[in-house]
Design a protein around this motif. Structure first.
Motif, short mmCIF file in Angstrom:
data_model
loop_
_atom_site.label_atom_id
_atom_site.label_comp_id
_atom_site.label_asym_id
_atom_site.label_seq_id
_atom_site.Cartn_x
_atom_site.Cartn_y
_atom_site.Cartn_z
N ASP A 162 0.83 -1.20 0.00
CA ASP A 162 0.00 0.00 0.00
C ASP A 162 0.86 1.26 0.00
OD1 ASP A 162 -2.22 1.62 -0.02
OD2 ASP A 162 -3.09 0.83 1.82
N LEU A 163 0.29 2.34 -0.49
CA LEU A 163 1.02 3.60 -0.63
C LEU A 163 0.85 4.49 0.60
CD1 LEU A 163 -0.04 4.43 -4.30
CD2 LEU A 163 1.87 3.02 -3.52
N GLN A 164 -0.14 4.19 1.43
CA GLN A 164 -0.39 5.02 2.61
C GLN A 164 -0.56 4.14 3.83
OE1 GLN A 164 -4.20 6.90 1.53
NE2 GLN A 164 -5.24 5.50 2.93
N MET A 165 -0.28 4.73 5.00
CA MET A 165 -0.47 4.02 6.26
C MET A 165 -1.96 3.98 6.60
SD MET A 165 2.63 5.68 8.48
CE MET A 165 4.33 5.59 7.92
N GLU A 166 -2.34 3.02 7.42
CA GLU A 166 -3.74 2.88 7.80
C GLU A 166 -4.25 4.11 8.55
OE1 GLU A 166 -4.76 -0.67 9.81
OE2 GLU A 166 -3.88 -2.00 8.30
N SER A 167 -3.34 4.85 9.18
CA SER A 167 -3.75 6.02 9.96
C SER A 167 -4.03 7.25 9.09
CB SER A 167 -2.66 6.38 10.98
OG SER A 167 -1.42 6.61 10.33
N ALA A 168 -3.74 7.17 7.80
CA ALA A 168 -3.97 8.32 6.91
C ALA A 168 -5.46 8.61 6.80
CB ALA A 168 -3.38 8.04 5.54
N LEU A 169 -5.82 9.87 6.89
CA LEU A 169 -7.22 10.29 6.81
C LEU A 169 -7.60 10.64 5.37
CD1 LEU A 169 -7.35 12.63 9.94
CD2 LEU A 169 -8.02 10.22 9.80
N GLU A 170 -8.88 10.64 5.10
CA GLU A 170 -9.35 11.05 3.78
C GLU A 170 -9.74 12.52 3.83
OE1 GLU A 170 -12.30 8.48 2.14
OE2 GLU A 170 -11.03 6.70 2.25
#
Length: 263
Positions: A162-170
């Motif tokens: 994946d390109l982003q961590m799970e903690s990244a917000l939308e």
């Protein structure tokens, strides 16, 4: 991606990002994407290549993806629309022969209902939705197809890591003003913009508005890159992709200024 292979090593192995340069090698990326799907469902299909069939891949995603795709109402393309898509893809590949492998993968096309141009979803692999307006003069079909195939190929990379961590917000906003986007979505947007700029610069295909559109997309690309620069929520793979996009954008800007000097 093997345990020994870093994201930066992957970029070297595949020759950079899809659509970025003639040095890109599609086969290693496709093999890794198929292997990631087989790892999720090892006994689903007998051959590795079967995992690249979009129908088979959709079944795997339906069983194993963490999220459920948003429903997109659709019907089959009309015969005329199918013929126009095929002819447009032929023009793209004739103008950009190094892109032939990128447009040769198994892909499903669907007619999207409503006043939309086009769409793809990471959760509905290798499927391009096209609205009726995509077949009008207001929207060059060449750019639309480059746009959506760029998403398909970037999604292959995201399947591997994946390109982003799970903690990244939308909570990201695209340069177009569209908000509520994920960090991953901004990277995908930057990639499509870079691919489209590359097409306009090098294909020789384009009408009177081609340079204007190319300049808009260059600014759009720069805006995306500014949004993601040094973002703490990028994974190592996301950092590798982000770095490739930044280098690509700089190269495209120089190429555009040389080919179309601003007086």
């Amino acid at each position: 991606m093997t345990a020994q292979q870093s994201p930066h090593g992957l970029m070297r192995d595949i020759g950079g990002l899809p659509f970025a340069s003639p040095g890109f090698r599609a086969t290693p990326l496709l093999t890794l994407a198929a292997s990631a799907r087989r790892k999720a469902d090892p006994i689903a299909f007998p051959q590795l290549v079967d995992y690249l069939d979009p129908v088979n891949a959709a079944e795997i995603f339906a069983r194993h993806a963490r999220d459920t795709p948003e429903e997109i109402p659709w019907t089959p393309l009309s015969p005329e629309q199918e013929a126009e898509v095929a002819a447009t893809m032929e023009r793209i590949v004739k103008a950009m022969p190094e892109w032939k492998p990128l447009f040769s993968i198994p892909t499903r096309f669907r007619r999207m209902e409503g006043e939309y141009v086009s769409s793809t979803s990471a959760l509905i692999p290798q499927t391009v939705f096209l609205g009726d307006v995509a077949f009008t003069p207001a929207y060059p079909l060449e750019e639309t197809l480059v746009h959506e195939y760029a998403h398909i190929w970037m999604n292959f990379i995201a399947e591997i890591a994946d390109l982003q961590m799970e903690s990244a917000l939308e909570n990201y906003t695209l340069p177009s003003g569209t908000g509520g986007k994920s960090l991953r979505g901004v990277l995908l947007a930057a990639h499509f913009a870079a691919a489209a700029v590359t097409f306009y610069l090098r294909s020789g295909i384009g009408g009177p508005r081609a340079e204007e559109r190319m300049r808009y997309l260059l600014d759009y690309l720069d805006g995306c890159n500014k949004s993601t620069a040094d973002d703490a929520h990028l994974t190592v793979m996301g950092q590798a992709v982000n770095g490739e996009l930044a280098s690509w954008a700089k190269s495209l800007r120089c190429e555009a200024d040389e080919k179309f000097p601003i007086s």
